[in-house]
Design a protein around this motif. Sequence first.
Motif, PDB file in Angstrom:
ATOM      1  N   LEU A 168       0.757  -1.199   0.127  1.00 45.70           N
ATOM      2  CA  LEU A 168       0.111  -0.015   0.074  1.00 45.70           C
ATOM      3  C   LEU A 168       0.848   1.282   0.071  1.00 45.70           C
ATOM      4  O   LEU A 168       0.465   2.356  -0.706  1.00 45.70           O
ATOM      5  N   ASN A 169       1.967   1.118   0.637  1.00 44.80           N
ATOM      6  CA  ASN A 169       2.919   2.181   0.690  1.00 44.80           C
ATOM      7  C   ASN A 169       3.381   2.650  -0.693  1.00 44.80           C
ATOM      8  O   ASN A 169       3.546   3.748  -1.229  1.00 44.80           O
ATOM      9  N   ASN A 170       3.728   1.494  -1.480  1.00 46.74           N
ATOM     10  CA  ASN A 170       4.429   1.598  -2.757  1.00 46.74           C
ATOM     11  C   ASN A 170       3.263   2.112  -3.798  1.00 46.74           C
ATOM     12  O   ASN A 170       3.554   2.785  -4.750  1.00 46.74           O
ATOM     13  N   LEU A 171       1.890   1.656  -3.372  1.00 47.50           N
ATOM     14  CA  LEU A 171       1.011   2.378  -4.427  1.00 47.50           C
ATOM     15  C   LEU A 171       0.843   3.702  -4.276  1.00 47.50           C
ATOM     16  O   LEU A 171       0.720   4.534  -5.234  1.00 47.50           O
ATOM     17  N   LEU A 172       1.141   4.294  -3.007  1.00 48.01           N
ATOM     18  CA  LEU A 172       0.924   5.859  -2.661  1.00 48.01           C
ATOM     19  C   LEU A 172       2.148   6.226  -3.323  1.00 48.01           C
ATOM     20  O   LEU A 172       1.958   7.473  -3.898  1.00 48.01           O
ATOM     21  N   SER A 173       3.305   5.757  -3.175  1.00 52.63           N
ATOM     22  CA  SER A 173       4.494   6.561  -3.807  1.00 52.63           C
ATOM     23  C   SER A 173       4.444   6.415  -5.211  1.00 52.63           C
ATOM     24  O   SER A 173       4.697   7.538  -5.869  1.00 52.63           O
ATOM     25  N   ALA A 174       4.042   5.516  -5.933  1.00 53.27           N
ATOM     26  CA  ALA A 174       3.859   5.553  -7.222  1.00 53.27           C
ATOM     27  C   ALA A 174       3.015   6.469  -7.611  1.00 53.27           C
ATOM     28  O   ALA A 174       2.833   7.331  -8.798  1.00 53.27           O
ATOM     29  N   ALA A 175       1.806   6.698  -7.035  1.00 54.14           N
ATOM     30  CA  ALA A 175       0.656   7.686  -7.384  1.00 54.14           C
ATOM     31  C   ALA A 175       1.340   9.182  -7.229  1.00 54.14           C
ATOM     32  O   ALA A 175       0.895  10.171  -8.190  1.00 54.14           O
ATOM     33  N   HIS A 176       2.109   9.528  -6.432  1.00 55.35           N
ATOM     34  CA  HIS A 176       2.556  11.139  -6.236  1.00 55.35           C
ATOM     35  C   HIS A 176       3.682  11.140  -7.075  1.00 55.35           C
ATOM     36  O   HIS A 176       3.829  12.054  -7.539  1.00 55.35           O
ATOM     37  N   PHE A 177       4.420  10.006  -7.524  1.00 61.52           N
ATOM     38  CA  PHE A 177       5.622  10.316  -8.405  1.00 61.52           C
ATOM     39  C   PHE A 177       5.013  10.570 -10.103  1.00 61.52           C
ATOM     40  O   PHE A 177       5.318  11.267 -10.590  1.00 61.52           O
ATOM     41  N   LEU A 178       3.625   9.936 -10.255  1.00 67.31           N
ATOM     42  CA  LEU A 178       3.212  10.215 -11.347  1.00 67.31           C
ATOM     43  C   LEU A 178       2.341  11.558 -11.409  1.00 67.31           C
ATOM     44  O   LEU A 178       2.639  12.163 -12.572  1.00 67.31           O
ATOM     45  N   ALA A 179       1.706  11.817 -10.505  1.00 67.46           N
ATOM     46  CA  ALA A 179       1.054  13.182 -10.242  1.00 67.46           C
ATOM     47  C   ALA A 179       2.182  14.158 -10.307  1.00 67.46           C
ATOM     48  O   ALA A 179       1.850  15.221 -10.979  1.00 67.46           O
ATOM     49  N   THR A 180       3.377  14.067  -9.906  1.00 66.66           N
ATOM     50  CA  THR A 180       4.577  15.016  -9.680  1.00 66.66           C
ATOM     51  C   THR A 180       4.876  15.056 -11.120  1.00 66.66           C
ATOM     52  O   THR A 180       5.178  16.263 -11.506  1.00 66.66           O
ATOM     53  N   SER A 181       5.062  14.124 -11.705  1.00 65.29           N
ATOM     54  CA  SER A 181       5.575  14.115 -13.146  1.00 65.29           C
ATOM     55  C   SER A 181       4.616  15.070 -14.109  1.00 65.29           C
ATOM     56  O   SER A 181       5.025  15.981 -14.904  1.00 65.29           O
ATOM     57  N   GLU A 182       3.348  14.587 -13.942  1.00 62.53           N
ATOM     58  CA  GLU A 182       2.509  15.266 -14.862  1.00 62.53           C
ATOM     59  C   GLU A 182       2.497  16.936 -14.665  1.00 62.53           C
ATOM     60  O   GLU A 182       2.285  17.746 -15.432  1.00 62.53           O
ATOM     61  N   VAL A 183       2.579  17.089 -13.244  1.00 62.04           N
ATOM     62  CA  VAL A 183       2.531  18.694 -12.986  1.00 62.04           C
ATOM     63  C   VAL A 183       3.745  19.488 -13.382  1.00 62.04           C
ATOM     64  O   VAL A 183       3.591  20.477 -13.961  1.00 62.04           O
ATOM     65  N   VAL A 200       8.434  25.453  -4.914  1.00 59.34           N
ATOM     66  CA  VAL A 200       7.391  26.155  -4.388  1.00 59.34           C
ATOM     67  C   VAL A 200       6.495  25.086  -3.925  1.00 59.34           C
ATOM     68  O   VAL A 200       5.876  24.926  -2.674  1.00 59.34           O
ATOM     69  N   ILE A 201       6.552  23.801  -4.686  1.00 54.84           N
ATOM     70  CA  ILE A 201       5.680  22.825  -4.083  1.00 54.84           C
ATOM     71  C   ILE A 201       6.251  22.317  -2.788  1.00 54.84           C
ATOM     72  O   ILE A 201       5.319  21.825  -2.062  1.00 54.84           O
ATOM     73  N   ASN A 202       7.272  22.227  -2.584  1.00 54.92           N
ATOM     74  CA  ASN A 202       7.897  21.424  -1.254  1.00 54.92           C
ATOM     75  C   ASN A 202       7.637  22.584  -0.261  1.00 54.92           C
ATOM     76  O   ASN A 202       8.035  22.015   1.032  1.00 54.92           O
ATOM     77  N   ALA A 203       7.444  23.976  -0.287  1.00 59.01           N
ATOM     78  CA  ALA A 203       7.034  24.635   0.655  1.00 59.01           C
ATOM     79  C   ALA A 203       5.688  24.844   0.857  1.00 59.01           C
ATOM     80  O   ALA A 203       5.012  25.667   1.507  1.00 59.01           O
ATOM     81  N   SER A 204       4.818  24.062  -0.027  1.00 62.85           N
ATOM     82  CA  SER A 204       3.220  24.063  -0.060  1.00 62.85           C
ATOM     83  C   SER A 204       2.615  22.800   0.353  1.00 62.85           C
ATOM     84  O   SER A 204       3.378  21.760   0.538  1.00 62.85           O
ATOM     85  N   THR A 205       1.423  22.777   0.116  1.00 64.10           N
ATOM     86  CA  THR A 205       0.488  21.505   0.389  1.00 64.10           C
ATOM     87  C   THR A 205       0.969  20.405  -0.514  1.00 64.10           C
ATOM     88  O   THR A 205       0.481  19.335  -0.116  1.00 64.10           O
ATOM     89  N   GLY A 206       1.438  20.532  -1.961  1.00 62.38           N
ATOM     90  CA  GLY A 206       1.693  19.481  -2.693  1.00 62.38           C
ATOM     91  C   GLY A 206       2.822  18.610  -2.385  1.00 62.38           C
ATOM     92  O   GLY A 206       2.949  17.766  -3.361  1.00 62.38           O
ATOM     93  N   ARG A 207       3.576  19.057  -1.337  1.00 60.47           N
ATOM     94  CA  ARG A 207       5.025  18.549  -1.137  1.00 60.47           C
ATOM     95  C   ARG A 207       4.788  17.003  -1.015  1.00 60.47           C
ATOM     96  O   ARG A 207       3.765  16.751  -0.355  1.00 60.47           O
ATOM     97  N   ASN A 208       5.721  16.047  -1.356  1.00 61.66           N
ATOM     98  CA  ASN A 208       5.743  14.683  -1.275  1.00 61.66           C
ATOM     99  C   ASN A 208       7.064  14.202  -1.383  1.00 61.66           C
ATOM    100  O   ASN A 208       8.006  15.032  -1.785  1.00 61.66           O
ATOM    101  N   HIS A 209       7.339  13.049  -1.268  1.00 64.25           N
ATOM    102  CA  HIS A 209       8.716  12.394  -1.099  1.00 64.25           C
ATOM    103  C   HIS A 209       9.274  12.557  -2.547  1.00 64.25           C
ATOM    104  O   HIS A 209      10.527  12.770  -2.751  1.00 64.25           O
ATOM    105  N   SER A 210       8.423  12.353  -3.615  1.00 64.73           N
ATOM    106  CA  SER A 210       9.010  12.437  -4.988  1.00 64.73           C
ATOM    107  C   SER A 210       9.537  13.967  -5.200  1.00 64.73           C
ATOM    108  O   SER A 210      10.490  14.169  -5.904  1.00 64.73           O
ATOM    109  N   SER A 211       8.669  14.617  -4.815  1.00 64.33           N
ATOM    110  CA  SER A 211       8.991  16.251  -5.227  1.00 64.33           C
ATOM    111  C   SER A 211      10.332  16.472  -4.242  1.00 64.33           C
ATOM    112  O   SER A 211      11.149  17.196  -4.602  1.00 64.33           O
TER     113      SER A 211
END
Length: 304
Positions: A168-183, A200-211
């Motif tokens: 489940l963790n890797n599913l979430l990781s894959a989702a935020h990597f894909l979303a970050t790529s598209e953004v 900006v993303i890493n100082a805002s609500t969109g930050r994640n491990h991929s970003s």
Amino acid sequence: MIGLGNMGKPMAHNLLQAHDHVTVYDANEAVTKEFKSTNAIIGESAQKAAAGADVVILMLPNSQVVEKVVLGEQGISQEMKKGSLIIDMSTSAPSSTKIIAEEVENNGLYFLDAPVSGGVKKAVSGELTIMVGGDESQYERSLNVLEPMGKEIFHVGKVSSGHTMKALNNLLSAAHFLATSEVLVAGNKAGLEPEKMLEVINASTGRNHSSETKFPNFVLNREFNSGFSMDLITKDIELALEITKEFKTPAFLSSTVYEVWRLANKLSEGKYDHTEMAKFCENWGDVTLNYTEEEKITHEKRNS
């Protein structure tokens, strides 16, 4: 320690620094030979490596290999002494883990599933996150073995819970990597610099491990060398979706994430690092995400 691949090898080296009498084995003899210059005992086979051991750690490609190594014709459970502990640190299917654990315990042995997160870099530094499923007393018993390899160690529940958590963790990781790529592709096409977007993303609500980690260290420098393949993350997403099907929980977004990764993996023929998903999105957007020369110098100074 059985399984000395990209993750297992550095994990074994950390074990050797903390413990005497560590036996190592891998089906690839070339990898095993690398340990001849260490204080490791080299096992002749998986079964012989496990014979007489108090604890056997597995770091293998998938559930099928784990089942063969543990319960097969030359399985280690046949040679291990009663009361010994098997710790499966592979990324395995929870359904398979339950079956293997039951068979192992019927043979008078104990079993924990303890998959890891953090990639090769954290495996080398001994700072992996380890999620453990199984009997709590056996979890306590395992800590002196797990601590040299992990910084954050969690007991997450009964046997198979570790593998459930990992998938489940890797599913979430894959989702935020894909979303970050598209953004980042959309922003770059609109004239924004990827590095500035990440700030900006890493100082805002969109930050994640991929970003925060993957794009600065593996994508914008065009190295794509995280050490975790696109094939493996796609298989992990599939394991996670099996869990949602088993328990009849929603997977609206998860199913879409899986189909995109499956397509990208098919096009890459399973050969590429998972961070090359960014290239897949770049190709669709007809842009290339990378550092400007000025940003590259700043990034290198920051990491030196």
